[in-house]
Scaffold this active site. Structure first.
Site, PDB file in Angstrom:
ATOM      1  N   LYS A  71       0.872  -1.192   0.000  1.00  0.00           N
ATOM      2  CA  LYS A  71       0.000   0.000   0.000  1.00  0.00           C
ATOM      3  C   LYS A  71       0.901   1.232   0.000  1.00  0.00           C
ATOM      4  O   LYS A  71       1.889   1.276   0.735  1.00  0.00           O
ATOM      5  CB  LYS A  71      -0.908  -0.021   1.239  1.00  0.00           C
ATOM      6  CG  LYS A  71      -1.836   1.200   1.306  1.00  0.00           C
ATOM      7  CD  LYS A  71      -3.045   0.966   2.200  1.00  0.00           C
ATOM      8  CE  LYS A  71      -2.762   1.210   3.659  1.00  0.00           C
ATOM      9  NZ  LYS A  71      -3.997   1.188   4.476  1.00  0.00           N
ATOM     10  N   ARG A 114     -10.608  -3.222   6.858  1.00  0.00           N
ATOM     11  CA  ARG A 114      -9.640  -4.109   7.525  1.00  0.00           C
ATOM     12  C   ARG A 114      -9.375  -3.650   8.946  1.00  0.00           C
ATOM     13  O   ARG A 114      -9.056  -4.444   9.824  1.00  0.00           O
ATOM     14  CB  ARG A 114      -8.372  -4.284   6.699  1.00  0.00           C
ATOM     15  CG  ARG A 114      -7.543  -3.064   6.320  1.00  0.00           C
ATOM     16  CD  ARG A 114      -6.827  -2.406   7.446  1.00  0.00           C
ATOM     17  NE  ARG A 114      -5.571  -1.820   7.037  1.00  0.00           N
ATOM     18  CZ  ARG A 114      -4.921  -0.926   7.750  1.00  0.00           C
ATOM     19  NH1 ARG A 114      -5.436  -0.436   8.879  1.00  0.00           N
ATOM     20  NH2 ARG A 114      -3.756  -0.477   7.331  1.00  0.00           N
TER      21      ARG A 114
HETATM   22  N1  LIG Z   1      -5.263   2.106  13.772  1.00  0.00           N
HETATM   23  C1  LIG Z   1      -5.577   1.966  12.516  1.00  0.00           C
HETATM   24  O1  LIG Z   1      -5.322   0.951  11.884  1.00  0.00           O
HETATM   25  C2  LIG Z   1      -6.315   3.070  11.826  1.00  0.00           C
HETATM   26  C3  LIG Z   1      -6.753   2.895  10.500  1.00  0.00           C
HETATM   27  C4  LIG Z   1      -7.499   3.908   9.906  1.00  0.00           C
HETATM   28  C5  LIG Z   1      -7.771   5.069  10.617  1.00  0.00           C
HETATM   29  N2  LIG Z   1      -7.283   5.214  11.888  1.00  0.00           N
HETATM   30  C6  LIG Z   1      -7.554   6.405  12.678  1.00  0.00           C
HETATM   31  O2  LIG Z   1      -8.898   6.310  13.148  1.00  0.00           O
HETATM   32  C7  LIG Z   1      -9.390   7.605  13.405  1.00  0.00           C
HETATM   33  C8  LIG Z   1     -10.768   7.763  12.768  1.00  0.00           C
HETATM   34  O3  LIG Z   1     -10.633   7.643  11.367  1.00  0.00           O
HETATM   35  P1  LIG Z   1     -11.904   7.826  10.421  1.00  0.00           P
HETATM   36  O4  LIG Z   1     -11.469   7.407   9.064  1.00  0.00           O
HETATM   37  O5  LIG Z   1     -13.084   7.187  11.052  1.00  0.00           O
HETATM   38  O6  LIG Z   1     -12.062   9.408  10.470  1.00  0.00           O
HETATM   39  P2  LIG Z   1     -13.388  10.251  10.180  1.00  0.00           P
HETATM   40  O7  LIG Z   1     -12.912  11.626   9.847  1.00  0.00           O
HETATM   41  O8  LIG Z   1     -14.258   9.521   9.220  1.00  0.00           O
HETATM   42  O9  LIG Z   1     -14.155  10.270  11.586  1.00  0.00           O
HETATM   43  C9  LIG Z   1     -13.643  10.879  12.727  1.00  0.00           C
HETATM   44  C10 LIG Z   1     -14.820  11.346  13.578  1.00  0.00           C
HETATM   45  O10 LIG Z   1     -14.318  11.719  14.872  1.00  0.00           O
HETATM   46  C11 LIG Z   1     -15.002  12.889  15.292  1.00  0.00           C
HETATM   47  N3  LIG Z   1     -14.205  13.494  16.364  1.00  0.00           N
HETATM   48  C12 LIG Z   1     -13.215  14.412  16.306  1.00  0.00           C
HETATM   49  N4  LIG Z   1     -12.717  14.630  17.548  1.00  0.00           N
HETATM   50  C13 LIG Z   1     -13.409  13.829  18.393  1.00  0.00           C
HETATM   51  C14 LIG Z   1     -13.392  13.588  19.782  1.00  0.00           C
HETATM   52  N5  LIG Z   1     -12.514  14.188  20.585  1.00  0.00           N
HETATM   53  N6  LIG Z   1     -14.298  12.719  20.298  1.00  0.00           N
HETATM   54  C15 LIG Z   1     -15.194  12.078  19.513  1.00  0.00           C
HETATM   55  N7  LIG Z   1     -15.258  12.266  18.198  1.00  0.00           N
HETATM   56  C16 LIG Z   1     -14.376  13.118  17.647  1.00  0.00           C
HETATM   57  C17 LIG Z   1     -15.216  13.692  14.029  1.00  0.00           C
HETATM   58  O11 LIG Z   1     -16.257  14.632  14.199  1.00  0.00           O
HETATM   59  C18 LIG Z   1     -15.549  12.577  13.020  1.00  0.00           C
HETATM   60  O12 LIG Z   1     -16.930  12.318  13.003  1.00  0.00           O
HETATM   61  C19 LIG Z   1      -8.348   8.583  12.840  1.00  0.00           C
HETATM   62  O13 LIG Z   1      -7.572   9.039  13.922  1.00  0.00           O
HETATM   63  C20 LIG Z   1      -7.520   7.708  11.927  1.00  0.00           C
HETATM   64  O14 LIG Z   1      -6.196   8.202  11.795  1.00  0.00           O
HETATM   65  C21 LIG Z   1      -6.587   4.231  12.502  1.00  0.00           C
END
Ligand SMILES: NC(=O)c1ccc[n+]([C@@H]2O[C@H](COP(=O)([O-])OP(=O)(O)OC[C@H]3O[C@@H](n4cnc5c(N)ncnc54)[C@H](O)[C@@H]3O)[C@@H](O)[C@H]2O)c1
Length: 323
Positions: A71, A114
């Site tokens: 990726k 995933r």
């Molecule tokens: N660990 C992993 O493998 C992995 C993989 C993909 C994404 N992520 C992480 O997961 C997180 C979410 O990703 P996503 O694609 O769902 O993003 P997204 O933008 O679709 O959703 C994030 C949501 O969180 C909300 N938000 C912001 N601050 C907040 C808080 N303090 N409390 C509650 N809600 C809050 C936003 O309003 C939004 O609705 C990101 O930090 C991303 O980097 C991790």
């Protein structure tokens, strides 16, 4: 004759509607291979063209799934203000036999699904089997895919959802209620999506310095938490109440520590490979508090990409290009 590759756009992949249960099964097999030391995943090299941005290469080879590829994924926080996605990228799937590229595909859908599947695998080994109430903090893409995956393995009846944006939360409630037929309720405060829940998923923004919203005493005895947004949500003393703190890959977590993340986390009990192969026991009684902080691995993507590719071939979806 020129060799051909299959190009799969985001819309192509969405249209395939690959079953989450198949992704969960592929990830579990992958974690078993990882636990047995039968996979290859070098550390993510990256470039950083703009402040806070990254473009990472995530290669992996899983012989047991006959999957090889990479990726190439970017994260640009400034994009949100430009109406562009924060995360974007491509997956290249190679033929492990000849090295030839077989397919190039958008990575967005696979990344979303995933990650939810990895939470479900961790929960299979760490959560109580009768877990019925889920708390979701962060009602975005991950809030959706994590609930979808957990629902497949657990008798989930109710979800408590919290988001800083009431609009995002209400949209989530509407969508999840309609899609899964669950009782999805709003949590007015973060605590309402933690205390009283059997499973808690935090999926807000990832921060080097956690906002420490979740306090000691909030997580019930016997509960399991998945930290999709690293330790950003958790007070260090709340993390220390946990009996078993796990991750998907220890070397990757140690690397993140060297660049400023995870400065105040408890010792790591096990990685998911050790849990799936039984090298370390998962949950051992009803009262343990357990947790996983999955970082997201190239192996997750390369466990999922062949499923998408095969389904696309079967259904004649995608565009053939000459190499
Ligand atoms: N660990 C992993 O493998 C992995 C993989 C993909 C994404 N992520 C992480 O997961 C997180 C979410 O990703 P996503 O694609 O769902 O993003 P997204 O933008 O679709 O959703 C994030 C949501 O969180 C909300 N938000 C912001 N601050 C907040 C808080 N303090 N409390 C509650 N809600 C809050 C936003 O309003 C939004 O609705 C990101 O930090 C991303 O980097 C991790």
């Amino acid at each position: 004759m020129a060799e051909k590759i299959l190009y799969l756009s985001q819309a192509d992949i969405v249209s395939l509607n690959l079953d989450m249960s198949k992704i969960i099964a592929a990830l579990e097999q992958m974690f078993r291979e990882k636990g047995e030391g039968r996979v290859e995943m070098p550390p993510k090299p990256g470039i950083h063209p703009r402040p806070d941005s990254f473009i990472h290469a995530m290669p992996a080879y899983i012989p047991g799934l006959n999957s090889a590829g990479m990726k190439w994924v970017s994260g640009y926080p400034e994009n949100l203000g430009k109406g562009l996605p924060y995360i974007s990228g491509l997956i290249i799937l190679n033929d492990p036999e000849t090295g030839l590229p077989l397919a190039v595909m958008d990575c967005t859908w696979i990344t979303a699904k995933r990650t939810g599947a990895a939470t479900a695998i961790a929960a299979k080994y760490l959560a109580r089997l009768d877990s019925a109430v889920v708390g979701i903090l962060g009602c975005g893409v991950q809030g959706r895919s994590n609930l979808e995956a957990l629902k497949i393995l657990f008798p989930i009846k109710r979800a408590l959802s919290y988001d800083v944006s009431a609009t995002a939360r209400d949209l989530y409630i509407k969508e999840m209620t309609e899609k899964f037929g669950l009782e999805v309720l709003p949590a007015r405060e973060p605590k309402d999506a933690v205390s009283g829940c059997d499973i808690v998923v935090t999926a807000g923004p990832i921060l080097k310095i956690p906002h420490v919203t979740i306090q000691p005493g909030w997580l019930n005895a016997g509960a399991f938490a998945s930290l999709v947004d690293f330790d950003s949500y958790w007070h260090p003393n709340a993390l220390r109440e946990v009996d078993k703190f796990c991750t998907d890959d220890v070397p990757q977590l140690e690397y993140y520590k060297t660049v400023g993340y995870f400065q105040n986390i408890p010792p790591i009990y096990a990685d998911l490979g050790e849990l799936v192969t039984g090298r370390k026991p998962g949950r051992e009684n009803r009262d343990e508090r357990t947790m996983t902080c999955n970082l997201g691995l190239a192996l997750d993507d390369m466990a999922t990409a062949p499923l998408v590719y095969r389904l696309a071939l079967e259904r004649g979806v995608g565009t053939w290009l000459s190499l």
